[in-house]
Write a protein that holds these residues in place. Structure first.
Motif, PDB file in Angstrom:
ATOM      1  N   VAL A 153      25.512 -24.727  -7.838  1.00 43.07           N
ATOM      2  CA  VAL A 153      26.080 -26.018  -7.915  1.00 43.07           C
ATOM      3  C   VAL A 153      27.196 -26.414  -6.776  1.00 43.07           C
ATOM      4  O   VAL A 153      26.908 -27.529  -6.100  1.00 43.07           O
ATOM      5  N   LEU A 154      28.034 -25.314  -6.450  1.00 45.73           N
ATOM      6  CA  LEU A 154      28.865 -25.660  -5.163  1.00 45.73           C
ATOM      7  C   LEU A 154      27.992 -25.873  -4.023  1.00 45.73           C
ATOM      8  O   LEU A 154      28.572 -26.726  -3.164  1.00 45.73           O
ATOM      9  N   GLY A 155      27.067 -25.130  -3.888  1.00 47.58           N
ATOM     10  CA  GLY A 155      26.213 -25.021  -2.702  1.00 47.58           C
ATOM     11  C   GLY A 155      25.590 -26.419  -2.512  1.00 47.58           C
ATOM     12  O   GLY A 155      25.382 -27.222  -1.421  1.00 47.58           O
ATOM     13  N   ASN A 156      25.399 -27.328  -3.726  1.00 53.86           N
ATOM     14  CA  ASN A 156      24.551 -28.394  -3.572  1.00 53.86           C
ATOM     15  C   ASN A 156      25.642 -29.593  -3.231  1.00 53.86           C
ATOM     16  O   ASN A 156      25.251 -30.422  -2.387  1.00 53.86           O
ATOM     17  N   VAL A 157      26.878 -29.383  -3.691  1.00 56.72           N
ATOM     18  CA  VAL A 157      28.041 -30.168  -3.412  1.00 56.72           C
ATOM     19  C   VAL A 157      28.747 -30.136  -2.009  1.00 56.72           C
ATOM     20  O   VAL A 157      28.991 -31.292  -1.117  1.00 56.72           O
ATOM     21  N   ILE A 158      28.484 -29.021  -1.252  1.00 53.78           N
ATOM     22  CA  ILE A 158      28.904 -28.734   0.087  1.00 53.78           C
ATOM     23  C   ILE A 158      28.084 -29.403   1.041  1.00 53.78           C
ATOM     24  O   ILE A 158      28.364 -29.383   2.099  1.00 53.78           O
ATOM     25  N   GLU A 159      26.604 -28.990   0.709  1.00 55.73           N
ATOM     26  CA  GLU A 159      25.760 -29.328   1.970  1.00 55.73           C
ATOM     27  C   GLU A 159      25.717 -30.450   2.794  1.00 55.73           C
ATOM     28  O   GLU A 159      25.970 -30.539   3.752  1.00 55.73           O
ATOM     29  N   GLY A 160      25.805 -31.764   1.875  1.00 57.79           N
ATOM     30  CA  GLY A 160      26.042 -32.903   2.697  1.00 57.79           C
ATOM     31  C   GLY A 160      27.252 -32.814   3.843  1.00 57.79           C
ATOM     32  O   GLY A 160      27.071 -33.267   4.998  1.00 57.79           O
ATOM     33  N   ALA A 218      34.630 -30.190  -2.858  1.00 63.55           N
ATOM     34  CA  ALA A 218      33.697 -29.888  -3.679  1.00 63.55           C
ATOM     35  C   ALA A 218      34.126 -29.638  -5.143  1.00 63.55           C
ATOM     36  O   ALA A 218      33.995 -30.082  -6.195  1.00 63.55           O
ATOM     37  N   MET A 219      35.281 -28.552  -5.242  1.00 61.54           N
ATOM     38  CA  MET A 219      35.878 -28.341  -6.436  1.00 61.54           C
ATOM     39  C   MET A 219      36.416 -29.299  -7.124  1.00 61.54           C
ATOM     40  O   MET A 219      36.476 -29.339  -8.308  1.00 61.54           O
ATOM     41  N   ASP A 220      37.242 -30.086  -6.220  1.00 64.55           N
ATOM     42  CA  ASP A 220      38.029 -31.238  -6.983  1.00 64.55           C
ATOM     43  C   ASP A 220      37.092 -32.172  -7.525  1.00 64.55           C
ATOM     44  O   ASP A 220      37.139 -32.686  -8.753  1.00 64.55           O
ATOM     45  N   LEU A 221      36.065 -32.434  -6.781  1.00 67.21           N
ATOM     46  CA  LEU A 221      34.901 -33.397  -7.441  1.00 67.21           C
ATOM     47  C   LEU A 221      34.371 -32.629  -8.720  1.00 67.21           C
ATOM     48  O   LEU A 221      33.894 -33.441  -9.568  1.00 67.21           O
ATOM     49  N   ALA A 251      33.541 -27.863 -13.133  1.00 58.81           N
ATOM     50  CA  ALA A 251      34.033 -26.817 -12.287  1.00 58.81           C
ATOM     51  C   ALA A 251      33.777 -25.644 -12.820  1.00 58.81           C
ATOM     52  O   ALA A 251      33.565 -24.383 -11.824  1.00 58.81           O
ATOM     53  N   GLY A 252      33.760 -25.335 -13.748  1.00 61.26           N
ATOM     54  CA  GLY A 252      33.430 -23.895 -14.633  1.00 61.26           C
ATOM     55  C   GLY A 252      31.744 -23.575 -13.986  1.00 61.26           C
ATOM     56  O   GLY A 252      31.593 -22.486 -14.655  1.00 61.26           O
ATOM     57  N   LYS A 253      31.249 -24.456 -13.785  1.00 55.63           N
ATOM     58  CA  LYS A 253      29.633 -24.049 -13.689  1.00 55.63           C
ATOM     59  C   LYS A 253      29.348 -24.203 -12.026  1.00 55.63           C
ATOM     60  O   LYS A 253      28.191 -23.980 -11.660  1.00 55.63           O
ATOM     61  N   ALA A 254      30.342 -24.139 -11.254  1.00 55.86           N
ATOM     62  CA  ALA A 254      30.318 -24.000  -9.760  1.00 55.86           C
ATOM     63  C   ALA A 254      29.323 -22.901  -9.191  1.00 55.86           C
ATOM     64  O   ALA A 254      28.441 -23.281  -8.147  1.00 55.86           O
ATOM     65  N   LEU A 255      29.172 -21.954  -9.857  1.00 54.19           N
ATOM     66  CA  LEU A 255      28.262 -20.823  -9.294  1.00 54.19           C
ATOM     67  C   LEU A 255      27.057 -20.521 -10.034  1.00 54.19           C
ATOM     68  O   LEU A 255      26.246 -19.688  -9.742  1.00 54.19           O
ATOM     69  N   LEU A 257      21.233 -25.331 -15.888  1.00 54.49           N
ATOM     70  CA  LEU A 257      22.095 -26.409 -16.591  1.00 54.49           C
ATOM     71  C   LEU A 257      21.286 -27.262 -17.378  1.00 54.49           C
ATOM     72  O   LEU A 257      20.131 -27.379 -17.219  1.00 54.49           O
ATOM     73  N   SER A 258      22.124 -27.998 -18.381  1.00 57.29           N
ATOM     74  CA  SER A 258      21.229 -28.893 -18.978  1.00 57.29           C
ATOM     75  C   SER A 258      21.099 -30.370 -18.207  1.00 57.29           C
ATOM     76  O   SER A 258      21.679 -30.444 -17.044  1.00 57.29           O
ATOM     77  N   GLY A 259      20.242 -31.143 -18.532  1.00 58.28           N
ATOM     78  CA  GLY A 259      19.900 -32.284 -17.890  1.00 58.28           C
ATOM     79  C   GLY A 259      21.287 -33.085 -17.514  1.00 58.28           C
ATOM     80  O   GLY A 259      21.497 -33.577 -16.523  1.00 58.28           O
ATOM     81  N   GLY A 260      22.113 -33.234 -18.538  1.00 62.86           N
ATOM     82  CA  GLY A 260      23.484 -33.988 -18.338  1.00 62.86           C
ATOM     83  C   GLY A 260      24.384 -33.481 -17.382  1.00 62.86           C
ATOM     84  O   GLY A 260      25.050 -34.050 -16.697  1.00 62.86           O
ATOM     85  N   GLN A 261      24.276 -32.006 -17.508  1.00 66.53           N
ATOM     86  CA  GLN A 261      25.126 -31.259 -16.363  1.00 66.53           C
ATOM     87  C   GLN A 261      24.563 -31.568 -14.999  1.00 66.53           C
ATOM     88  O   GLN A 261      25.326 -31.731 -14.140  1.00 66.53           O
ATOM     89  N   LYS A 262      23.310 -31.360 -14.871  1.00 64.92           N
ATOM     90  CA  LYS A 262      22.597 -31.584 -13.647  1.00 64.92           C
ATOM     91  C   LYS A 262      22.893 -33.087 -13.069  1.00 64.92           C
ATOM     92  O   LYS A 262      23.217 -33.158 -11.849  1.00 64.92           O
ATOM     93  N   GLN A 263      22.883 -34.064 -13.965  1.00 71.27           N
ATOM     94  CA  GLN A 263      23.218 -35.341 -13.504  1.00 71.27           C
ATOM     95  C   GLN A 263      24.561 -35.348 -13.068  1.00 71.27           C
ATOM     96  O   GLN A 263      24.816 -36.158 -12.179  1.00 71.27           O
ATOM     97  N   ARG A 264      25.657 -34.875 -13.670  1.00 68.70           N
ATOM     98  CA  ARG A 264      26.874 -34.802 -13.374  1.00 68.70           C
ATOM     99  C   ARG A 264      27.024 -34.153 -12.048  1.00 68.70           C
ATOM    100  O   ARG A 264      28.001 -34.562 -11.183  1.00 68.70           O
ATOM    101  N   VAL A 265      26.332 -33.048 -11.632  1.00 68.17           N
ATOM    102  CA  VAL A 265      26.307 -32.454 -10.429  1.00 68.17           C
ATOM    103  C   VAL A 265      25.864 -33.427  -9.352  1.00 68.17           C
ATOM    104  O   VAL A 265      26.471 -33.549  -8.398  1.00 68.17           O
ATOM    105  N   ALA A 266      24.794 -34.025  -9.563  1.00 71.76           N
ATOM    106  CA  ALA A 266      24.201 -34.932  -8.825  1.00 71.76           C
ATOM    107  C   ALA A 266      25.167 -36.110  -8.424  1.00 71.76           C
ATOM    108  O   ALA A 266      25.464 -36.390  -7.138  1.00 71.76           O
ATOM    109  N   ILE A 267      26.044 -36.678  -9.331  1.00 69.66           N
ATOM    110  CA  ILE A 267      27.125 -37.594  -9.073  1.00 69.66           C
ATOM    111  C   ILE A 267      28.010 -36.938  -8.200  1.00 69.66           C
ATOM    112  O   ILE A 267      28.558 -37.799  -6.980  1.00 69.66           O
ATOM    113  N   ALA A 268      28.598 -35.855  -8.462  1.00 71.53           N
ATOM    114  CA  ALA A 268      29.579 -35.117  -7.613  1.00 71.53           C
ATOM    115  C   ALA A 268      28.930 -35.154  -6.170  1.00 71.53           C
ATOM    116  O   ALA A 268      29.846 -35.405  -5.252  1.00 71.53           O
TER     117      ALA A 268
END
Ligand code: ADP
Ligand code: MG
Length: 253
Positions: free
Chosen positions: A107-114, A130-133, A140-144, A150-161
Motif C-alpha cells: 500500500v505504501l509503495g503504491n502511494v509513494i511511487e508517483g 503518504a502516511m498522512d494521506l 494507515a494500519g495497512k500501509a505494509l 485488502l477488500s475492494g473498499g480498502q483498495k479503492q481508498r488506497v487508490a484515492i490516497a
C-alpha cells in the motif's frame, strides 16, 4: 470566478459513432460536480477527454487556466509533446471503477511511487506524506499490506490516497463504488465526502443518487452524449425539466 476546469464544445466519435456531441462544462475551484446518466451515455469518455486520456475530435479543455494538450505559440495552437501532456495530466487525479493498484507493491509503495518517480521526491519525504494521506483515508494500519490482502473498499481508498499524493488540482472519479459489494460502498463514499468538505475540487461520475443529493454543489445529467440537465441537486433530482431526464431518474431513484 476562477475555474478549475472549463470544457468547450467537446466532441468525440469512435468510427461513425458520435459518443460526445459538443459538451460544455465549467467547474469552479472547490466545487463538487456529480455527473449522472444511463450506461453508454458517454460519461467515462467525457472524463477521459477532460484529462486527455482520449483526445477529443474537437473542442478544448482548460485545467487551472492551461489548455490541455496544446500550447499557444505566436498565436497558433500547437500540440504538446507527450512528456508535457503527461505533466498536465498529473494535475488531474483519476480514480476508476477498478482499483488499478500495483499488485507487487505494498500500500505504501503504491502511494509513494508517483511522488518519487514523477516528482522526484526523496523516499523519506514521500513516505511521510503518504502516511498522512493513508491516515486521511483510514488505511494507515495497512500501509505494509499488499493489494491482494485488502477488500475492494480498502483498495479503492488506497487508490484515492495514491491519486491525492500527486497533489492534483482536480479529482476525477469514474463510478468509484460501482464494482464494490454493497456493504463496502459506504466507506469509500465517506472518504469522498470528507474530501469534498475539505474543499477538494471533484468531478464524480456516479450512480449513488444519495451521495449526489447530499454532497454535490451541482449535478449534470448526460444522455446520449449530451448534457440534458444541469443545476443544483435538489432541482435536478426532484424536478428536472427534460422528459428524458425524468424517465432516467424515475428508473434509478
Ligand atoms: P458511460 O460511461 O456513460 O457508460 P462510455 O463513455 O463508457 O459511457 O461509452 C459511451 C459509448 O462509447 C458506448 O457506446 C461505448 O461502447 C462507446 N465507446 C467508449 N469507448 C470506446 C472505444 N475506445 N472504442 C469504441 N467505442 C467506445
Ligand atoms: Mg462509464
Amino acid at each position: 470566478m476562477s475555474l478549475a476546469v472549463k470544457a468547450v464544445g467537446i466532441r468525440k466519435s469512435f468510427g461513425s459513432h458520435e459518443v460526445l456531441k459538443g459538451l460544455d462544462l465549467e467547474v469552479a475551484y472547490g466545487e463538487v460536480l456529480c455527473i449522472l446518466g444511463p450506461s453508454g451515455s458517454g460519461k467515462s469518455t467525457f472524463l477521459r477527454c477532460i484529462n486527455h486520456l482520449e483526445t477529443p475530435n474537437s473542442g478544448y479543455v482548460w485545467v487551472d487556466g492551461a489548455i490541455m494538450g496544446y500550447e499557444l505559440n505566436r498565436g497558433a495552437l500547437q500540440e504538446l509533446p507527450i512528456k508535457r501532456l503527461r505533466a498536465q495530466q498529473s494535475h488531474l487525479g483519476i480514480v476508476f471503477q477498478h482499483f488499478n493498484l500495483f499488485a507487487h507493491r505494498t500500500v505504501l509503495g503504491n502511494v509513494i511511487e508517483g511522488p518519487m518517480v514523477v516528482r522526484g521526491l526523496r523516499r523519506a519525504e514521500a513516505e511521510a506524506r503518504a502516511m498522512d494521506l493513508l491516515e486521511q483515508v483510514g488505511m494507515a494500519g495497512k500501509a505494509l499490506s499488499y493489494p491482494s490482502q485488502l477488500s475492494g473498499g480498502q483498495k479503492q481508498r488506497v487508490a484515492i490516497a495514491r491519486s491525492l499524493a500527486m497533489e492534483p488540482r482536480v479529482m476525477l472519479f469514474d463510478e468509484p463504488t460501482s464494482a464494490l459489494d454493497p456493504e463496502l460502498v459506504g466507506e469509500v463514499l465517506e472518504v469522498m465526502r470528507n474530501l469534498a468538505r475539505g474543499g477538494t475540487t471533484m468531478i464524480v461520475v456516479t450512480h449513488e443518487i444519495g451521495f449526489a443529493r447530499e454532497v454535490a454543489d451541482r449535478v449534470v445529467v448526460m444522455i446520449d452524449g449530451e448534457i440534458r440537465e444541469t443545476g443544483a441537486p435538489g432541482q435536478v433530482l426532484s424536478n428536472p425539466d427534460d422528459p428524458r431526464v425524468r424517465t432516467f431518474l424515475s428508473r434509478v431513484l
